[in-house]
Motif scaffolding. Sequence first.
Motif, PDB file in Angstrom:
ATOM      1  N   GLN A   1      -6.273   8.082   0.118  1.00 41.36           N
ATOM      2  CA  GLN A   1      -6.964   6.896   0.617  1.00 41.36           C
ATOM      3  C   GLN A   1      -6.757   5.711  -0.310  1.00 41.36           C
ATOM      4  O   GLN A   1      -7.706   5.094  -0.814  1.00 41.36           O
ATOM      5  N   ILE A   2      -5.479   5.412  -0.531  1.00 38.62           N
ATOM      6  CA  ILE A   2      -5.109   4.252  -1.336  1.00 38.62           C
ATOM      7  C   ILE A   2      -4.172   3.362  -0.529  1.00 38.62           C
ATOM      8  O   ILE A   2      -3.421   3.821   0.328  1.00 38.62           O
ATOM      9  N   GLY A   3      -4.213   2.063  -0.825  1.00 34.55           N
ATOM     10  CA  GLY A   3      -3.306   1.128  -0.186  1.00 34.55           C
ATOM     11  C   GLY A   3      -3.563   0.982   1.306  1.00 34.55           C
ATOM     12  O   GLY A   3      -4.585   1.423   1.832  1.00 34.55           O
ATOM     13  N   GLU A   4      -2.622   0.353   1.974  1.00 37.08           N
ATOM     14  CA  GLU A   4      -2.694   0.147   3.418  1.00 37.08           C
ATOM     15  C   GLU A   4      -1.580   0.936   4.093  1.00 37.08           C
ATOM     16  O   GLU A   4      -0.413   0.736   3.790  1.00 37.08           O
ATOM     17  N   VAL A   5      -1.949   1.825   4.996  1.00 40.36           N
ATOM     18  CA  VAL A   5      -0.942   2.587   5.728  1.00 40.36           C
ATOM     19  C   VAL A   5      -0.441   1.761   6.906  1.00 40.36           C
ATOM     20  O   VAL A   5      -1.010   0.718   7.246  1.00 40.36           O
ATOM     21  N   LEU A   6       0.614   2.248   7.552  1.00 40.03           N
ATOM     22  CA  LEU A   6       1.247   1.515   8.647  1.00 40.03           C
ATOM     23  C   LEU A   6       0.502   1.714   9.970  1.00 40.03           C
ATOM     24  O   LEU A   6       1.105   1.966  11.014  1.00 40.03           O
TER      25      LEU A   6
ATOM     26  N   MET B   1      -4.754   6.068  -8.412  1.00 38.52           N
ATOM     27  CA  MET B   1      -4.592   7.508  -8.201  1.00 38.52           C
ATOM     28  C   MET B   1      -5.527   8.274  -9.128  1.00 38.52           C
ATOM     29  O   MET B   1      -6.456   8.945  -8.680  1.00 38.52           O
ATOM     30  N   ASP B   2      -5.275   8.207 -10.410  1.00 39.57           N
ATOM     31  CA  ASP B   2      -6.109   8.862 -11.422  1.00 39.57           C
ATOM     32  C   ASP B   2      -6.193  10.373 -11.151  1.00 39.57           C
ATOM     33  O   ASP B   2      -5.488  10.902 -10.301  1.00 39.57           O
ATOM     34  N   ILE B   3      -7.046  11.057 -11.889  1.00 45.99           N
ATOM     35  CA  ILE B   3      -7.189  12.506 -11.741  1.00 45.99           C
ATOM     36  C   ILE B   3      -7.790  12.853 -10.377  1.00 45.99           C
ATOM     37  O   ILE B   3      -7.374  13.820  -9.734  1.00 45.99           O
ATOM     38  N   ASP B   4      -8.737  12.047  -9.937  1.00 49.70           N
ATOM     39  CA  ASP B   4      -9.394  12.321  -8.653  1.00 49.70           C
ATOM     40  C   ASP B   4      -8.378  12.328  -7.511  1.00 49.70           C
ATOM     41  O   ASP B   4      -8.420  13.192  -6.629  1.00 49.70           O
ATOM     42  N   GLY B   5      -7.474  11.369  -7.520  1.00 52.01           N
ATOM     43  CA  GLY B   5      -6.465  11.293  -6.475  1.00 52.01           C
ATOM     44  C   GLY B   5      -5.529  12.478  -6.491  1.00 52.01           C
ATOM     45  O   GLY B   5      -5.185  13.032  -5.438  1.00 52.01           O
ATOM     46  N   GLN B   6      -5.119  12.886  -7.685  1.00 51.47           N
ATOM     47  CA  GLN B   6      -4.220  14.025  -7.786  1.00 51.47           C
ATOM     48  C   GLN B   6      -4.909  15.318  -7.363  1.00 51.47           C
ATOM     49  O   GLN B   6      -4.286  16.190  -6.753  1.00 51.47           O
ATOM     50  N   GLU B   7      -6.194  15.425  -7.646  1.00 47.96           N
ATOM     51  CA  GLU B   7      -6.943  16.599  -7.192  1.00 47.96           C
ATOM     52  C   GLU B   7      -7.052  16.622  -5.666  1.00 47.96           C
ATOM     53  O   GLU B   7      -7.025  17.700  -5.052  1.00 47.96           O
ATOM     54  N   LYS B   8      -7.141  15.454  -5.049  1.00 47.22           N
ATOM     55  CA  LYS B   8      -7.158  15.401  -3.584  1.00 47.22           C
ATOM     56  C   LYS B   8      -5.845  15.941  -3.027  1.00 47.22           C
ATOM     57  O   LYS B   8      -5.834  16.674  -2.034  1.00 47.22           O
ATOM     58  N   LEU B   9      -4.729  15.578  -3.661  1.00 48.82           N
ATOM     59  CA  LEU B   9      -3.434  16.099  -3.216  1.00 48.82           C
ATOM     60  C   LEU B   9      -3.381  17.610  -3.381  1.00 48.82           C
ATOM     61  O   LEU B   9      -2.901  18.330  -2.494  1.00 48.82           O
ATOM     62  N   TRP B  10      -3.844  18.098  -4.502  1.00 54.69           N
ATOM     63  CA  TRP B  10      -3.803  19.528  -4.799  1.00 54.69           C
ATOM     64  C   TRP B  10      -4.655  20.337  -3.827  1.00 54.69           C
ATOM     65  O   TRP B  10      -4.387  21.501  -3.560  1.00 54.69           O
ATOM     66  N   ASN B  11      -5.675  19.695  -3.261  1.00 52.60           N
ATOM     67  CA  ASN B  11      -6.560  20.376  -2.317  1.00 52.60           C
ATOM     68  C   ASN B  11      -6.256  20.036  -0.861  1.00 52.60           C
ATOM     69  O   ASN B  11      -7.057  20.340   0.029  1.00 52.60           O
TER      70      ASN B  11
ATOM     71  N   ALA C   1       6.172  18.315  -2.030  1.00 52.31           N
ATOM     72  CA  ALA C   1       6.101  19.478  -2.926  1.00 52.31           C
ATOM     73  C   ALA C   1       6.054  19.034  -4.382  1.00 52.31           C
ATOM     74  O   ALA C   1       5.226  19.512  -5.167  1.00 52.31           O
ATOM     75  N   CYS C   2       6.929  18.112  -4.749  1.00 58.37           N
ATOM     76  CA  CYS C   2       6.961  17.627  -6.132  1.00 58.37           C
ATOM     77  C   CYS C   2       5.694  16.860  -6.485  1.00 58.37           C
ATOM     78  O   CYS C   2       5.296  16.816  -7.655  1.00 58.37           O
ATOM     79  N   SER C   3       5.056  16.260  -5.472  1.00 57.93           N
ATOM     80  CA  SER C   3       3.842  15.478  -5.716  1.00 57.93           C
ATOM     81  C   SER C   3       2.604  16.340  -5.880  1.00 57.93           C
ATOM     82  O   SER C   3       1.535  15.822  -6.217  1.00 57.93           O
TER      83      SER C   3
ATOM     84  N   ALA D   1       6.685  10.378   3.435  1.00 61.00           N
ATOM     85  CA  ALA D   1       5.971  11.062   2.350  1.00 61.00           C
ATOM     86  C   ALA D   1       4.999  10.108   1.661  1.00 61.00           C
ATOM     87  O   ALA D   1       3.869  10.491   1.317  1.00 61.00           O
ATOM     88  N   THR D   2       5.416   8.864   1.475  1.00 66.11           N
ATOM     89  CA  THR D   2       4.551   7.862   0.855  1.00 66.11           C
ATOM     90  C   THR D   2       3.311   7.615   1.706  1.00 66.11           C
ATOM     91  O   THR D   2       2.184   7.570   1.185  1.00 66.11           O
ATOM     92  N   GLU D   3       3.506   7.465   3.014  1.00 72.02           N
ATOM     93  CA  GLU D   3       2.378   7.257   3.910  1.00 72.02           C
ATOM     94  C   GLU D   3       1.418   8.449   3.878  1.00 72.02           C
ATOM     95  O   GLU D   3       0.196   8.287   3.904  1.00 72.02           O
ATOM     96  N   THR D   4       1.974   9.653   3.816  1.00 78.13           N
ATOM     97  CA  THR D   4       1.151  10.865   3.786  1.00 78.13           C
ATOM     98  C   THR D   4       0.276  10.900   2.540  1.00 78.13           C
ATOM     99  O   THR D   4      -0.933  11.181   2.612  1.00 78.13           O
ATOM    100  N   ILE D   5       0.869  10.611   1.401  1.00 80.59           N
ATOM    101  CA  ILE D   5       0.113  10.605   0.143  1.00 80.59           C
ATOM    102  C   ILE D   5      -0.985   9.541   0.177  1.00 80.59           C
ATOM    103  O   ILE D   5      -2.122   9.784  -0.246  1.00 80.59           O
ATOM    104  N   LYS D   6      -0.661   8.367   0.695  1.00 83.54           N
ATOM    105  CA  LYS D   6      -1.661   7.295   0.789  1.00 83.54           C
ATOM    106  C   LYS D   6      -2.826   7.700   1.688  1.00 83.54           C
ATOM    107  O   LYS D   6      -3.988   7.393   1.399  1.00 83.54           O
ATOM    108  N   LEU D   7      -2.530   8.383   2.790  1.00 80.00           N
ATOM    109  CA  LEU D   7      -3.593   8.858   3.675  1.00 80.00           C
ATOM    110  C   LEU D   7      -4.503   9.855   2.964  1.00 80.00           C
ATOM    111  O   LEU D   7      -5.730   9.781   3.071  1.00 80.00           O
TER     112      LEU D   7
END
Length: 253
Positions: free
Chosen positions: A218-223, A25-35, A55-57, A209-215
Amino acid sequence: MAKIVKPLSDQQLLRYSRHIMLPNMDIDGQEKLWNSKVLIIGVGGLGCAVAQYLACSGIGKLTLVDDDKVDKTNLQRQVLHTENNVGLNKCDSAKQSLQQLNSEITIDTHTIRLTGEVLLQTIQEHDVVVDCSDNLTTRNELNLLCFKTKTPLVSGAAIRMEGQVATFTMDKDQPCYQCISSMFGEQELTCSESGILSPVVGVIGSLQATETIKLLVQIGEVLSSRLLMFDAVTMSFNEFKLNQNLTCSVCSK
């Protein structure tokens, strides 16, 4: 025009530090969520569970769509609605709770059922669509419009003591929701007719929600091409491979 990326503030780096500590995840991943912008169709049991975790994420913008009002029977499982909000539109009720969870994010609401061109335009304005609706007609329309716009769709459903989750990336040669919905019968079961164990919608909504964050990150394998089934009676998960229906009216053309 290049997309403007909003950086995280120092306070946000602290707030989301447990996410940022994750190596993938790191900072880059969290910035992707924020945007990111996520569209949630339905703010019932599944929608409430999905929305609170997104929302919490720190998802930058959530758009809630639901034309229904809070009923006393909803309080058993729809965790964003309170006793004081009975009779209020579910979007407005959920927004009140979500703003208390995270006042920094943007929350838009549509208190009417979106269809056709309006729904299409709304989907185009978002990065991921999360289907928390309760009827096959809506699900099939969402799938069709997500396929047209190539917007990933995270689908969930729950009834009685069981539920299912699948992610449709809308990539070439991948199945869409219509590929499996065409196998369903015409009869649609509802919670009011069949009942629902309240934590089951929490389990399925959390997975969505987990699948959405992964999409988004772009981490892990989605369903993708997989359907995950949950049975609360036996407390077991089963996974089924999904194949593209070569005669599908949506994705086979």
